[in-house]
Design a protein around this motif. Sequence first.
Motif, mmCIF file in Angstrom:
data_model
loop_
_atom_site.group_PDB
_atom_site.id
_atom_site.type_symbol
_atom_site.label_atom_id
_atom_site.label_comp_id
_atom_site.label_asym_id
_atom_site.label_seq_id
_atom_site.Cartn_x
_atom_site.Cartn_y
_atom_site.Cartn_z
ATOM 1 N N ALA A 1 -6.891 -11.856 -13.745
ATOM 2 C CA ALA A 1 -6.224 -12.688 -14.750
ATOM 3 C C ALA A 1 -7.067 -12.810 -16.012
ATOM 4 N N GLY A 2 -8.390 -12.617 -15.875
ATOM 5 C CA GLY A 2 -9.279 -12.699 -17.023
ATOM 6 C C GLY A 2 -9.524 -11.381 -17.718
ATOM 7 N N TRP A 3 -8.922 -10.308 -17.222
ATOM 8 C CA TRP A 3 -9.074 -9.008 -17.883
ATOM 9 C C TRP A 3 -8.436 -9.060 -19.276
ATOM 10 N N SER A 4 -9.121 -8.460 -20.232
ATOM 11 C CA SER A 4 -8.574 -8.386 -21.581
ATOM 12 C C SER A 4 -7.626 -7.196 -21.697
ATOM 13 N N ASP A 5 -6.837 -7.200 -22.735
ATOM 14 C CA ASP A 5 -5.913 -6.094 -22.971
ATOM 15 C C ASP A 5 -6.617 -4.862 -23.534
ATOM 16 N N ALA A 6 -7.902 -5.014 -23.887
ATOM 17 C CA ALA A 6 -8.633 -3.917 -24.522
ATOM 18 C C ALA A 6 -9.162 -2.899 -23.528
ATOM 19 N N ASP B 1 0.846 -6.732 -8.311
ATOM 20 C CA ASP B 1 1.926 -7.367 -9.072
ATOM 21 C C ASP B 1 1.390 -8.039 -10.335
ATOM 22 N N LEU B 2 0.205 -8.655 -10.238
ATOM 23 C CA LEU B 2 -0.392 -9.283 -11.411
ATOM 24 C C LEU B 2 -0.678 -8.253 -12.496
ATOM 25 N N LEU B 3 -1.208 -7.096 -12.090
ATOM 26 C CA LEU B 3 -1.453 -6.038 -13.076
ATOM 27 C C LEU B 3 -0.146 -5.565 -13.703
ATOM 28 N N ARG B 4 0.904 -5.443 -12.898
ATOM 29 C CA ARG B 4 2.200 -5.013 -13.451
ATOM 30 C C ARG B 4 2.727 -6.042 -14.444
ATOM 31 N N GLN B 5 2.621 -7.322 -14.086
ATOM 32 C CA GLN B 5 3.117 -8.372 -14.969
ATOM 33 C C GLN B 5 2.378 -8.380 -16.304
ATOM 34 N N ARG B 6 1.107 -8.026 -16.276
ATOM 35 C CA ARG B 6 0.299 -8.033 -17.493
ATOM 36 C C ARG B 6 0.385 -6.715 -18.251
ATOM 37 N N LEU C 1 -0.845 -3.869 -17.294
ATOM 38 C CA LEU C 1 -2.103 -3.142 -17.139
ATOM 39 C C LEU C 1 -2.073 -2.131 -15.993
ATOM 40 N N TYR C 2 -1.022 -2.151 -15.193
ATOM 41 C CA TYR C 2 -1.003 -1.341 -13.974
ATOM 42 C C TYR C 2 -1.029 0.158 -14.272
ATOM 43 N N ASP C 3 -0.178 0.614 -15.162
ATOM 44 C CA ASP C 3 -0.016 2.058 -15.352
ATOM 45 C C ASP C 3 -1.298 2.746 -15.792
ATOM 46 N N ASP C 4 -2.090 2.092 -16.623
ATOM 47 C CA ASP C 4 -3.275 2.737 -17.184
ATOM 48 C C ASP C 4 -4.566 2.360 -16.456
ATOM 49 N N THR C 5 -4.444 1.752 -15.285
ATOM 50 C CA THR C 5 -5.617 1.405 -14.488
ATOM 51 C C THR C 5 -5.817 2.431 -13.385
ATOM 52 N N LEU C 6 -7.050 2.908 -13.214
ATOM 53 C CA LEU C 6 -7.399 3.733 -12.058
ATOM 54 C C LEU C 6 -7.520 2.796 -10.867
ATOM 55 N N ILE C 7 -6.717 3.014 -9.837
ATOM 56 C CA ILE C 7 -6.735 2.156 -8.645
ATOM 57 C C ILE C 7 -7.056 3.011 -7.426
ATOM 58 N N VAL C 8 -8.071 2.602 -6.691
ATOM 59 C CA VAL C 8 -8.499 3.297 -5.479
ATOM 60 C C VAL C 8 -8.394 2.332 -4.311
ATOM 61 N N PHE C 9 -7.761 2.760 -3.234
ATOM 62 C CA PHE C 9 -7.784 1.985 -1.988
ATOM 63 C C PHE C 9 -8.394 2.846 -0.903
ATOM 64 N N LEU D 1 0.837 -1.205 0.000
ATOM 65 C CA LEU D 1 0.000 0.000 0.000
ATOM 66 C C LEU D 1 0.869 1.251 0.000
ATOM 67 N N ASP D 2 2.001 1.198 0.690
ATOM 68 C CA ASP D 2 2.927 2.337 0.658
ATOM 69 C C ASP D 2 3.428 2.579 -0.765
ATOM 70 N N ARG D 3 3.721 1.500 -1.477
ATOM 71 C CA ARG D 3 4.182 1.643 -2.864
ATOM 72 C C ARG D 3 3.076 2.215 -3.743
ATOM 73 N N LEU D 4 1.845 1.755 -3.521
ATOM 74 C CA LEU D 4 0.718 2.309 -4.272
ATOM 75 C C LEU D 4 0.595 3.804 -4.025
ATOM 76 N N ALA D 5 0.742 4.215 -2.759
ATOM 77 C CA ALA D 5 0.681 5.645 -2.444
ATOM 78 C C ALA D 5 1.769 6.410 -3.181
#
Length: 485
Positions: free
Chosen positions: A189-194, A280-285, A287-295, A31-35
């Motif tokens: 894991a089932g998210w598409s690249d689109a 980490d899964l989003l980073r590996q795929r 998808l992390y950079d372009d995803t809006l993430i809220v905690f 969570l610190d890294r996400l911040a």
Amino acid sequence: MATNVLVIQADQFRADCLGVAGNLDVRTPHLDRLAGDGVRYRNAYCPFPVCTPSRYSLVSGLHVRQHGGWTNRCTLAPGIDTFPRALRRAGYRTAAVGKMHFTPTYLDVGYDHLELAEQDGPGRYDDDYHRELAAAGLAPVTDLVDQEREFRALAPQSYWDTYGSGRSNLPEEWHSTTWIGERARRVLAGWSDAGGQLLHVSFVKPHHPFDPPAGWDEAYDPAALTPLPGWTEAIPTADQRHRREYFDYELLDLPRLLRVMAHYYATITHLDHEVGRMLDLLRQRGLYDDTLIVFTADHGEYLGFHHLLLKDGPMYDPVVKVPLLVKFPGRQRPGEAADALVSLIDIAPTVLSACGLSPATPLPGKDLADPAAGHGCVFAEDRRHGIAGMARTDRYKLLWSDVAGEALFDLNADPHELANVVDDPAHGDALRRVREAVARWALYDATPPTYLDPAAPQRRAVTGGDRAARHRLFAGAVDEHRPGA
């Protein structure tokens, strides 16, 4: 590519229980890294310090008095829109995993796919998690003893001595935190690249009981911990009516508190671990950079503040302030710490804006993508102990209740909310200004939709066009809450 959205929600998470928030004891590296990749809002508040009402505000973007869901056994009126519904209409694939705390359990608020792990109430009798536990020959005994009245009445003395904290009877692989994290990763894991996908992940923890599984329960040494700001050696006089709520807090001494904190922190670090695996899964795929993430969380936790635990009592900051981390698509504003006053009602307009959508009807919240977004005053309500409310400005907090009257705190001089200055003439102008802000909010800014109860005369007065009638109605309510009224 359409923006992906990941909303991660905890339950009963005290806002200062993050390493990035300055807590030197708790370990939350993910969570610190996400911040560090987004914005941490240091003054984020929930609109109601109870699970279901706050959750309905999160998905609808409305104050509780607007959506009408006042209790943990309420539902959301069909005519009220939500950001998951808006995204689904726009073609998004929408899913939710974990604790939603809806009534009925699988209420459709816009999620096409639901995998639920509930806790208190009827949800535990028909959700996915408990169905799978039963099939495996397991039962969440630690949780049942804490949450279900008939079992709690038979709880051993050790339960009361430890304030319900301790090791879960379930192995780690069957603990709700692990189960929710694993099911969430399946969806990711089932998210598409689109793009064009929404996942809302909601953990049961760190809600009580504070019961980390074996392997996590000894992560913290109670003797090495420090009480959080606001701990008092005894319950203040103003809070004595809350000395016996879920537990008897008069018996809470420092060794007991530190043991409770050790298990509370362990549930947080376990949760942080599962969050890290998702990210980490989003980073590996890619998808992390372009995803809006809220905690965030639905509400906070006293954890010793004013010698109290859990959330049954006045709306002091530890119970109404929540963690809020927002990583915007494209890594906008990385590592920023914002001091603006914000609320969970701001999440819906923020999600909609990030996805290029507008709300079907105007919402009271702000789009947090705007660096200047914030409120001059944030509000919360509570109906568990009469009718109560909170108004918080950058300096002052006003609490009002038809049971306890009014309390005003100068948070610059008194951050731990111990000195009520409501009768101090030196703060008279501030009191008047905050009261006026409450009146504007209740009368004009947070009026309920008429379709919730169109036959109620008072509801018609509040939502109708007669401003004088609305003012008279609220002025009478304010007078009733003033000391000596």
